[in-house]
Design an enzyme around this catalytic site. Sequence first.
Site, PDB file in Angstrom:
ATOM      1  NE  ARG A  37       1.438   2.494   1.794  1.00  0.00           N
ATOM      2  CZ  ARG A  37       0.413   2.952   2.512  1.00  0.00           C
ATOM      3  NH1 ARG A  37      -0.556   2.150   2.873  1.00  0.00           N
ATOM      4  NH2 ARG A  37       0.381   4.223   2.875  1.00  0.00           N
ATOM      5  CE  LYS A 182     -13.479  17.467   6.116  1.00  0.00           C
ATOM      6  NZ  LYS A 182     -13.712  16.402   7.128  1.00  0.00           N
ATOM      7  N   GLY A 341      -1.224   8.553  -1.033  1.00  0.00           N
ATOM      8  CA  GLY A 341      -2.672   8.698  -1.145  1.00  0.00           C
ATOM      9  C   GLY A 341      -3.116   8.991  -2.564  1.00  0.00           C
ATOM     10  N   GLY A 364      -1.078  10.146   5.010  1.00  0.00           N
ATOM     11  CA  GLY A 364      -1.242  10.846   6.285  1.00  0.00           C
ATOM     12  C   GLY A 364       0.090  11.081   6.983  1.00  0.00           C
TER      13      GLY A 364
HETATM   14  C1  3PG Z   1      -2.123   4.426   5.254  1.00  0.00           C
HETATM   15  O1  3PG Z   1      -2.553   3.721   4.347  1.00  0.00           O
HETATM   16  O2  3PG Z   1      -2.236   5.668   5.253  1.00  0.00           O
HETATM   17  C2  3PG Z   1      -1.390   3.789   6.388  1.00  0.00           C
HETATM   18  O3  3PG Z   1      -1.187   2.441   6.135  1.00  0.00           O
HETATM   19  C3  3PG Z   1      -2.097   4.014   7.689  1.00  0.00           C
HETATM   20  O4  3PG Z   1      -3.375   3.416   7.674  1.00  0.00           O
HETATM   21  P1  3PG Z   1      -4.503   3.970   8.628  1.00  0.00           P
HETATM   22  O5  3PG Z   1      -4.869   5.342   8.119  1.00  0.00           O
HETATM   23  O6  3PG Z   1      -5.656   3.004   8.541  1.00  0.00           O
HETATM   24  O7  3PG Z   1      -3.933   4.058  10.014  1.00  0.00           O
END
Ligand code: 3PG
Length: 389
Positions: A37, A182, A341, A364
């Site tokens: 990142r 989930k 993720g 997300g």
């Molecule tokens: C992530 O790591 O998914 C993004 O940087 C967003 O972070 P957050 O879920 O704490 O908003």
Amino acid sequence: MKLPELEDLRPVGGKRVLVRCDFNVPLTGDVITDDLRIRLPIETLVWLLADGAEKLTVCSHLGRPKGKPDPKYSMAPVRERLYELLTARGADTSRVELMENLRYNPGEEANDPAFVATLVENEDLYVDDAFGAAHRAHASIVGPPQFLPSAAGRVLAREVEVLDGLMQKPEHPFVAVLGGAKVSDKIGVIEALMDKVDALVVGGGMCFTFLAAQGHSTGGSLLEESQIGICERLLASAEAAGKRILLPTDIVVLSPGGVFGAGREPEGELRLVGPDVPEEWLGLDIGPGSAAAFADEIISAATVFWNGPMGVFEDPRFEAGTQTVADAVATTKGFSVVGGGDSASALKLFGLDDQVDHLSTGGGASLEFIEKGDLPGLAALREAAARHG
Ligand code: 3PG
Ligand code: MG
């Protein structure tokens, strides 16, 4: 989806640019364990400097410090890595400043107009390269585009191009592979994907709610009883639409009371069972038969989207299913897209992170984009473009 791009900001020469990145990197203490990142948006920063920007004020969140300073989430390690990477590219770092963690200020997550005002003060232009945070309607994401000519950085633009392409004009067969704990988190994503894919492959903890919907026993495995009805409906509507939902046919299970997880002393007996899990046993990985069937599906696809591990891959006893799927995603000739993720961590663990066509920097954010086709950060950029022409 059309977003304003860096070129639309010209002339950049002599301007001060606020750049929002997602430098929310994994840390062990103050050691960055994956700098992807930070590496990717370097392209954007180098472009802005080369185009003559007078000053870049770069900002990001890191972790969830809850609105007050917390040395655990200091940007210091990020700043050090950022300057190293910029220096390696021959960039003039004296024109780059990295702000302290945005989430040290409660105004960031609250999208407080007063905090937005401090961010845009003395800035001429805004660049959003924080795809991973584009689903958050926070001050630094949706605020500056209301006041400054704004554009997407290279990382954000590429993410949107790939994910939009995946949903708008995927080559078929299109296979989506979903895992993770989930199913309730993924219902909207599954519904959006079902319209586009030829087959949906389901593993990970979420498969047990689908298996329960088919009448299988799930033992002590993860199960969301409130979601069984929804899974039944999804299975029925997939069948009616002539689409396939593939579920595991064999499962690696751990005996009752067994101990599992990353870095824990492993305890308990393992067995390979059919799709029914014996009472109180825990299903923790898909079995080799399922993994091979999933891999075949992935290998013969023209487009693959993968999000979520097939089992508790942090524990080596339950990593095989995820590894087989990761190998298939890495070797398929199809266009392969991996959500961020845990699937990104798994790819990295198996040394395959550079072997997929697109590894998303947003976990997300990529799921929410697939589900909704838009994100607050993207809408803000489009509105800015409409306003500033
Ligand atoms: C992530 O790591 O998914 C993004 O940087 C967003 O972070 P957050 O879920 O704490 O908003
Ligand atoms: Mg490929």
